[in-house]
Design a protein around this motif. Sequence first.
Motif, PDB file in Angstrom:
ATOM      1  N   UNK A 162       1.202  -0.901  -0.188  1.00 52.18           N
ATOM      2  CA  UNK A 162      -0.754   0.180   0.070  1.00 52.18           C
ATOM      3  C   UNK A 162       0.852   1.421  -0.183  1.00 52.18           C
ATOM      4  N   UNK A 163       1.951   1.336  -0.311  1.00 52.01           N
ATOM      5  CA  UNK A 163       2.740   2.545  -0.401  1.00 52.01           C
ATOM      6  C   UNK A 163       4.146   2.056  -1.790  1.00 52.01           C
ATOM      7  N   UNK A 164       4.651   3.374  -2.324  1.00 54.77           N
ATOM      8  CA  UNK A 164       5.629   3.049  -2.519  1.00 54.77           C
ATOM      9  C   UNK A 164       7.109   2.871  -1.553  1.00 54.77           C
ATOM     10  N   UNK A 224       3.438  -9.714 -11.384  1.00 52.71           N
ATOM     11  CA  UNK A 224       3.569 -10.838 -10.588  1.00 52.71           C
ATOM     12  C   UNK A 224       2.037 -10.666  -9.558  1.00 52.71           C
ATOM     13  N   UNK A 225       1.621 -12.100  -9.455  1.00 55.98           N
ATOM     14  CA  UNK A 225       0.508 -12.774  -9.083  1.00 55.98           C
ATOM     15  C   UNK A 225       0.037 -13.248  -7.545  1.00 55.98           C
ATOM     16  N   UNK A 226      -0.794 -13.941  -6.933  1.00 56.31           N
ATOM     17  CA  UNK A 226       0.255 -14.782  -5.872  1.00 56.31           C
ATOM     18  C   UNK A 226      -2.047 -15.074  -5.261  1.00 56.31           C
ATOM     19  N   UNK A 227      -1.952 -15.811  -4.588  1.00 54.96           N
ATOM     20  CA  UNK A 227      -3.189 -16.499  -4.016  1.00 54.96           C
ATOM     21  C   UNK A 227      -3.554 -15.788  -2.650  1.00 54.96           C
ATOM     22  N   UNK A 228      -2.703 -15.526  -2.015  1.00 52.56           N
ATOM     23  CA  UNK A 228      -2.264 -14.657  -1.268  1.00 52.56           C
ATOM     24  C   UNK A 228      -2.809 -13.236  -1.399  1.00 52.56           C
ATOM     25  N   UNK A 229      -2.650 -12.553  -2.450  1.00 48.86           N
ATOM     26  CA  UNK A 229      -3.427 -11.491  -2.436  1.00 48.86           C
ATOM     27  C   UNK A 229      -4.832 -11.611  -3.230  1.00 48.86           C
ATOM     28  N   UNK A 230      -5.083 -12.364  -3.763  1.00 49.30           N
ATOM     29  CA  UNK A 230      -6.102 -12.924  -4.305  1.00 49.30           C
ATOM     30  C   UNK A 230      -6.174 -13.279  -5.888  1.00 49.30           C
ATOM     31  N   UNK A 240      -8.360  -7.288 -10.669  1.00 52.67           N
ATOM     32  CA  UNK A 240      -6.701  -8.137 -11.169  1.00 52.67           C
ATOM     33  C   UNK A 240      -5.968  -7.263 -10.136  1.00 52.67           C
ATOM     34  N   UNK A 241      -5.267  -7.975  -9.455  1.00 49.66           N
ATOM     35  CA  UNK A 241      -4.459  -7.390  -7.890  1.00 49.66           C
ATOM     36  C   UNK A 241      -3.027  -7.427  -8.128  1.00 49.66           C
ATOM     37  N   UNK A 242      -2.231  -6.850  -8.642  1.00 51.97           N
ATOM     38  CA  UNK A 242      -0.913  -7.296  -9.157  1.00 51.97           C
ATOM     39  C   UNK A 242      -0.271  -6.095  -8.544  1.00 51.97           C
ATOM     40  N   UNK A 243       1.270  -6.888  -9.061  1.00 50.43           N
ATOM     41  CA  UNK A 243       2.442  -5.442  -8.302  1.00 50.43           C
ATOM     42  C   UNK A 243       3.920  -6.009  -9.034  1.00 50.43           C
ATOM     43  N   UNK A 244       4.605  -5.035  -9.611  1.00 47.75           N
ATOM     44  CA  UNK A 244       5.289  -5.287 -10.720  1.00 47.75           C
ATOM     45  C   UNK A 244       6.583  -5.333  -9.661  1.00 47.75           C
ATOM     46  N   UNK A 251       9.034   0.423  -7.916  1.00 49.71           N
ATOM     47  CA  UNK A 251       8.554   0.015  -6.276  1.00 49.71           C
ATOM     48  C   UNK A 251       7.011   0.284  -5.919  1.00 49.71           C
ATOM     49  N   UNK A 252       6.309   1.168  -7.119  1.00 52.13           N
ATOM     50  CA  UNK A 252       4.910   1.087  -7.266  1.00 52.13           C
ATOM     51  C   UNK A 252       4.245   0.525  -6.597  1.00 52.13           C
ATOM     52  N   UNK A 253       3.091   0.845  -5.261  1.00 57.74           N
ATOM     53  CA  UNK A 253       2.173   0.103  -4.271  1.00 57.74           C
ATOM     54  C   UNK A 253       1.297  -0.632  -5.728  1.00 57.74           C
ATOM     55  N   UNK A 254       1.021  -1.852  -4.665  1.00 59.00           N
ATOM     56  CA  UNK A 254      -0.273  -2.498  -5.344  1.00 59.00           C
ATOM     57  C   UNK A 254      -1.394  -1.461  -6.114  1.00 59.00           C
ATOM     58  N   UNK A 255      -1.537  -2.440  -7.184  1.00 58.13           N
ATOM     59  CA  UNK A 255      -2.767  -2.389  -8.463  1.00 58.13           C
ATOM     60  C   UNK A 255      -3.886  -3.518  -7.958  1.00 58.13           C
ATOM     61  N   UNK A 256      -5.050  -2.930  -7.691  1.00 61.66           N
ATOM     62  CA  UNK A 256      -6.070  -3.830  -7.736  1.00 61.66           C
ATOM     63  C   UNK A 256      -7.737  -2.965  -8.456  1.00 61.66           C
ATOM     64  N   UNK A 257      -7.870  -4.321  -8.472  1.00 64.94           N
ATOM     65  CA  UNK A 257      -9.542  -3.595  -9.286  1.00 64.94           C
ATOM     66  C   UNK A 257      -8.544  -4.048 -10.605  1.00 64.94           C
ATOM     67  N   UNK A 258      -7.726  -4.152 -11.453  1.00 65.70           N
ATOM     68  CA  UNK A 258      -7.415  -3.814 -13.235  1.00 65.70           C
ATOM     69  C   UNK A 258      -8.035  -4.512 -13.784  1.00 65.70           C
ATOM     70  N   UNK A 259      -9.091  -3.867 -14.238  1.00 63.70           N
ATOM     71  CA  UNK A 259      -9.061  -4.944 -15.770  1.00 63.70           C
ATOM     72  C   UNK A 259      -8.039  -4.738 -17.219  1.00 63.70           C
ATOM     73  N   UNK A 260      -7.598  -4.367 -16.920  1.00 60.47           N
ATOM     74  CA  UNK A 260      -6.273  -4.249 -18.437  1.00 60.47           C
ATOM     75  C   UNK A 260      -4.686  -4.972 -17.509  1.00 60.47           C
TER      76      UNK A 260
END
Length: 661
Positions: A380-382, A597-603, A610-614, A618-627
Amino acid sequence: MPSTKKLLQAAAGNAGGDNLYVEDVFSTYLYTGTGSTIAINNGIDLDGEGGMVWFKARSTGNNHNIYDTERGNGKMLYGNTTESQYTNSSDPWSPTSTGFNTGSDFGGSETQNGSTTVSWSFRKAEKFFDVVTWTGDGSTKTHSHNLGSTPAVIIVKRTDSTSDWSTYHKDATDGVRSGEDLMLYLNNTNPATYLGFTLWGATDSTFTTVGGGNFNASGGTYVAYLFASDAGGFGDDGDESIIKCGSVATNWAAVEVNLGFEPQFVIAKVADRTDPFRIFDNMRGVVTGGDDALLRADQAYYEDQGGANDLIDFTSTGFIAKSELVYSSKLIYIAIRRPMKTPESGTEVFSPVAYSGNGSGQRTIDLDLTLDMLVTKGRNATIENIMYNRLSGTNKRLVTSSSANEASSSTNVLKSLDQEGITIGSDVDINGGSYTYIAWAFKRAKGFFDTVMYTGNGVAGNTITHNLGVVPELIITKSRSLFFSGGWSAFSAYLNGETNPWEYELELASNSSESSSERMNNTAPTSTVFSLNDNSLVNANNYTYVAHLFASVEGVSKVGTYTGTGDTGTNVIDCGFSAGARFVLIKKVSSSGDWYCFDTARGITDGNAGIFLSWNRTNAEVSNSGNVNIDPNASGFEFAGDVSYNYLNTLNERYIFLAIA
């Protein structure tokens, strides 16, 4: 920790005569004492097969406690003293089919409340280890053993009276004599000593002890621990060795020892001078180029970690002896191979754990496996993606989104790695009070994942040995000691449309597409080595590097490639799994794209949430992403047709991925 199912399978398989692996007969297990009995499940059948367990408190100055199944429950010897056997009759040590139960703080080194402790378990098995007991008759006596090969090391202790721990090592020397003629002592620092007569007389079925107090006094009781050397008997084909007892000539300079395998445990002594038996293992910490966790067999001192202890490095083929280990002319050792089984499930080798930070200076996160590499990211942060490796030490870190070289953490944010999980500090990168985090834990295992620490030589064609056991499909490298723009190089069998793929590369810290490269020396890796050219990013002379290697294991992991279909219906990526992927790392290679990056701990959920990190940002997690979104699928993962535009399924674009079940 090992799963109950896996432990029961191991015990049943060994009883049925299936192949044995080092995991079946040896374990280094770390835990914290409670002051009362603790059940340790390490997968070793000590109750049915027999063996020995050696304990040492790490954070307190208690004696070495040694038990074995031949002498019986609760019968304890101090490994660093001459004292006779003690018996804990009220709450004794006892073996189980999956490990052992400790005694209730008997002798201090088993379960003293709050004390960190190491236990080394040695199961009886041909070509590895045996325990023999006898009652003395005052004469030269021949004893039968079940080692199935000639013992290379024999350690004898009288149990009913005081005596030294008399030790035979086949390669001991005093500069004139060696082996059968010489005596060493586990409990002191004496050099190899000639007693004026030939001892031991070891064969593949017997060994001999002479009359006398230390060996065979009339009415005296004794125990002997026997170690094999380079005798085969293990692995998939039953022909691999898991233990080697040997020596190396030294001359006050670092020397590399080729064992033919990477060790997890080494006990070593300079044979011909006053010097202790020093004990190292990869669970407590053998740091490549750094301070090693050291215990001495002759002392009750606590573990010395943080001083000038750069004594040994473990390598893919053995170890490098340095500093005090190379004083004088010969170093003798016992070395035991690191784990060698191919995993049967993803949960054995990978665990994703989401947690909330609390700013505490001492906190344990349970990861449910003994890990070798950890990547953490604030959600939830950079906050940077931080990577830790067992081989580089707990306070050393790399950043997957940066080209910076390896750095030490001033707050020691990762304090320890053991079977209880990770113990972390208060640094905002891993445990800030108002942040949420994800930890991805990876365990090295045959066919799945390996880590190699190596030193460059600046010469094209430099081959680096690895222990993946199969041809790697994804290799990620980084200089530890030298800063380069870009920094991280990634290579895969699926680049360039699989046409000359090892002549191309990606950058982990970048979203750039694949590009031509000669850094892998235009040479495909093999099941034992990979090749490098003289480029400084991967092979500068005398600079240090880390390489992470991944491959596909049926039902466990999949390294692969796919081509995007756009929004023309469901695109299923079949990984051969039975219950879907728990972790997916995807990179577009034909044009620019992040390392998503995706994992089942975050869903990983159906639809466009979509719930992803890169890993490259350093960006915070992005959720509810259709792209940027993947959907669950029992065989792996998929892209559903109701997503109007998905960066991970763009029409005709090529992608590579790593998925773990």
